[in-house]
Design a protein around this motif. Structure first.
Motif, PDB file in Angstrom:
ATOM      1  N   GLN A 287     -10.871  42.061-121.577  1.00  0.00           N
ATOM      2  CA  GLN A 287     -10.916  41.827-123.020  1.00  0.00           C
ATOM      3  C   GLN A 287      -9.517  41.793-123.630  1.00  0.00           C
ATOM      4  O   GLN A 287      -9.258  41.030-124.560  1.00  0.00           O
ATOM      5  CB  GLN A 287     -11.751  42.913-123.702  1.00  0.00           C
TER       6      GLN A 287
ATOM      7  N   ARG B 171      -5.488  38.171-131.936  1.00  0.00           N
ATOM      8  CA  ARG B 171      -6.556  37.206-131.659  1.00  0.00           C
ATOM      9  C   ARG B 171      -6.097  35.768-131.859  1.00  0.00           C
ATOM     10  O   ARG B 171      -6.894  34.832-131.760  1.00  0.00           O
ATOM     11  CB  ARG B 171      -7.776  37.498-132.537  1.00  0.00           C
TER      12      ARG B 171
ATOM     13  N   ASN C 135     -17.305  40.868-131.429  1.00  0.00           N
ATOM     14  CA  ASN C 135     -17.113  39.490-130.974  1.00  0.00           C
ATOM     15  C   ASN C 135     -15.631  39.126-130.862  1.00  0.00           C
ATOM     16  O   ASN C 135     -15.207  38.041-131.278  1.00  0.00           O
ATOM     17  CB  ASN C 135     -17.817  38.499-131.910  1.00  0.00           C
ATOM     18  N   CYS C 136     -14.846  40.019-130.325  1.00  0.00           N
ATOM     19  CA  CYS C 136     -13.408  39.788-130.163  1.00  0.00           C
ATOM     20  C   CYS C 136     -13.189  38.879-128.960  1.00  0.00           C
ATOM     21  O   CYS C 136     -13.112  39.334-127.818  1.00  0.00           O
ATOM     22  CB  CYS C 136     -12.672  41.120-129.991  1.00  0.00           C
ATOM     23  N   GLY C 137     -13.102  37.596-129.216  1.00  0.00           N
ATOM     24  CA  GLY C 137     -12.997  36.638-128.130  1.00  0.00           C
ATOM     25  C   GLY C 137     -11.569  36.370-127.723  1.00  0.00           C
ATOM     26  O   GLY C 137     -10.634  37.039-128.185  1.00  0.00           O
TER      27      GLY C 137
END
Length: 252
Positions: free
Chosen positions: A161, A178, A234-236
């Motif tokens: 992640q 992000r 939802n940390c993409g």
């Protein structure tokens, strides 16, 4: 940004300016004479109203400042929050050519031959290819810079992640974004090595009283675990662009 140079000093170094012209005005004339349909804007900082200028588009910006000790046009080339290239030249014509090439969408490989005074880094090439995240991690993993805690970098890199985010340092603090451009996002905890331990906090922007503590860890692995536990929903993977670009996307 410090105040701009004195008017009399500029007139002596740059005859094009005379006593009343600005960099914006002489660049605008030169750009139009070269056949480029571009608008030249003044530098945002008021103190540089005479000696700074920029050309903006949706994705790209070319900024120009005048040197104050000797004749020099200092040119920076930006795309989506990343300074992709830079250079210094004494030639106004060379500046105009570079502006025209960059704002028309030239790649770094095309910009350099057309404007030999321009230089760019391998990281800029990685941004252009779309693999800036991987290149930034590789840079930190292999650097010998003293401000980088290599055990902390490796601990963070083992977490998928975090490995998908854009890492950057502010002083000795390890940060994650992000997005790959500046300004970066500030919604992910940061890690600061301190006296043999690791302090995990939110950015100061999350608290009016300064960095808000999340916790302290004795090892890099424990510090990284604290960050992972507090990642946004939802940390993409990090996206190309700036925090403002992400805000627009998130609000759709």
């Amino acid at each position: 940004m410090t105040p701009g140079p004195d008017t009399d000093d500029l007139a002596g170094i740059y005859p094009e300016l005379g006593r009343s012209e600005t960099l914006q005005s002489i660049l605008q004339t030169a750009v139009h004479q070269a056949g480029h349909g571009l608008d030249v804007l003044p530098e945002r900082a008021p103190g540089w109203w005479r000696s700074g200028a920029r050309v903006d588009s949706d994705r790209r910006t070319t900024s120009v400042l005048l040197g104050i000790a000797e004749r020099a046009f200092i040119v920076n080339f930006w795309e989506r929050g990343v300074m992709m290239a830079k250079g210094t030249t004494t030639s106004l014509d060379a500046v105009v050519s570079a502006i025209g090439a960059w704002q028309s969408g030239a790649t770094l490989a095309r910009l350099k031959p057309a404007c030999p005074f321009v230089d760019y880094s391998p990281l800029a090439e990685a941004h252009e290819r779309g693999d800036a995240v991987e290149a930034q991690w590789a840079s930190y993993r292999h650097t010998t810079a003293r401000h980088v805690d290599h055990e902390l970098i490796e601990a963070a890199y083992t977490q998928p992640q975090l490995r998908a985010l854009f890492p950057f340092h502010s002083h000795r603090t390890l940060n994650f974004s992000r997005c790959t451009g500046f300004p970066h996002t500030h919604d992910i905890p940061v890690i600061t090595p301190a006296n043999g331990s690791y302090r995990v906090t939110w950015w100061h922007t999350r608290s009016p009283h300064g960095p808000a503590d999340i916790g302290e860890a004795d090892t890099p692995d424990d510090a990284v675990a604290l960050v992972v536990a507090h990642l946004p929903h939802n940390c993409g993977p990090a996206a190309a662009g700036t925090a403002e670009d992400l805000d627009k996307t998130d609000n759709r």
